[in-house]
Write a protein that holds these residues in place. Structure first.
Motif: not given
Length: 221
Positions: A95-102, A205-221
């Motif tokens: 509805k809000e056309k939310s931005l996913v910029d992170s 992103l790899i997602i778990t209940a406790q957190g996540f890992l970003s391929f881009k942030r970690e340099g995998y992408l």
């Protein structure tokens, strides 16, 4: 004779109305369980459940029926709350056309959907040129440690939605955030496949209940 916990629940509800910050986590769980378990003092169950789940953040990943006095209805109840959160996030984003910029926003958007799943689920988040959410698609649901994903199907979904970018996500039921060799391989294949249609792969992103890992942030992408 009126049970002692009847007045106790009324007092908890009053505190919830006036000052919810004053309540302990077990008291919140106690009130919730009161809607599932009738005619019993649920405070001990609430405390046992929090202990088993290692805190309130782990509730959705626990099997509450393992606690003495609770049954299958409690499992259904907490699954219902999780599904409610998932749909609230999806409805708000669309509805809000939310931005996913992170990656943090991606995690908040999807954690209730796949972060607590006992099976591996692979999802593609579809975005427009401004990175606003156009929708998301579950591409596969696998076993505890494997999901079959086909880059061509992801490209088709993106084209159908008119998406110009995508973020792929999957969960690790083991809670291990380290990407596997298969994770790295499929990421490369999907990125190459989407690029043929001028669709950018912004992250994985790899997602778990406790957190996540970003391929881009970690340099995998």
């Amino acid at each position: 004779m009126k049970k002692h916990y009847h007045g106790h629940r009324s007092r908890l509800k009053e505190r919830l109305s006036k000052n919810p910050d004053s309540m302990f986590d077990y008291e919140i769980i106690e009130l919730l369980l009161g809607y599932v378990v009738k005619g019993k003092d649920v405070k001990p169950m609430a405390k046992d459940l929090l202990k088993q789940c290692e805190g309130i953040s782990g509730i959705f990943g626990c099997k509450s029926s393992d606690i003495k006095g609770l049954g299958e209805e409690s499992d259904i109840f907490f699954r219902l709350i999780r599904e409610f959160y998932r749909r609230v996030n999806l409805d708000k984003a669309e509805k809000e056309k939310s931005l996913v910029d992170s990656p943090e926003k991606v995690y908040e958007f999807l954690k209730y959907h796949i972060g607590y799943s006992e099976r591996e689920v692979f999802v593609v988040l579809l975005l427009d040129s401004a990175n606003a959410v156009k929708g998301y698609e579950v591409m596969s649901e696998g076993t505890v440690n494997q999901a079959n994903v086909y880059p061509r199907e992801i490209a088709n979904k993106a084209l159908q939605k008119g998406a110009t970018a995508a973020i792929i996500c999957h969960n690790h039921p083991s809670a291990n955030l380290k990407p596997s060799n298969d994770d790295l391989r499929i990421t490369r294949k999907i990125k190459e496949g989407l690029s043929l249609f001028d669709i950018g792969l912004l992250d994985h992103l790899i997602i778990t209940a406790q957190g996540f890992l970003s391929f881009k942030r970690e340099g995998y992408l």
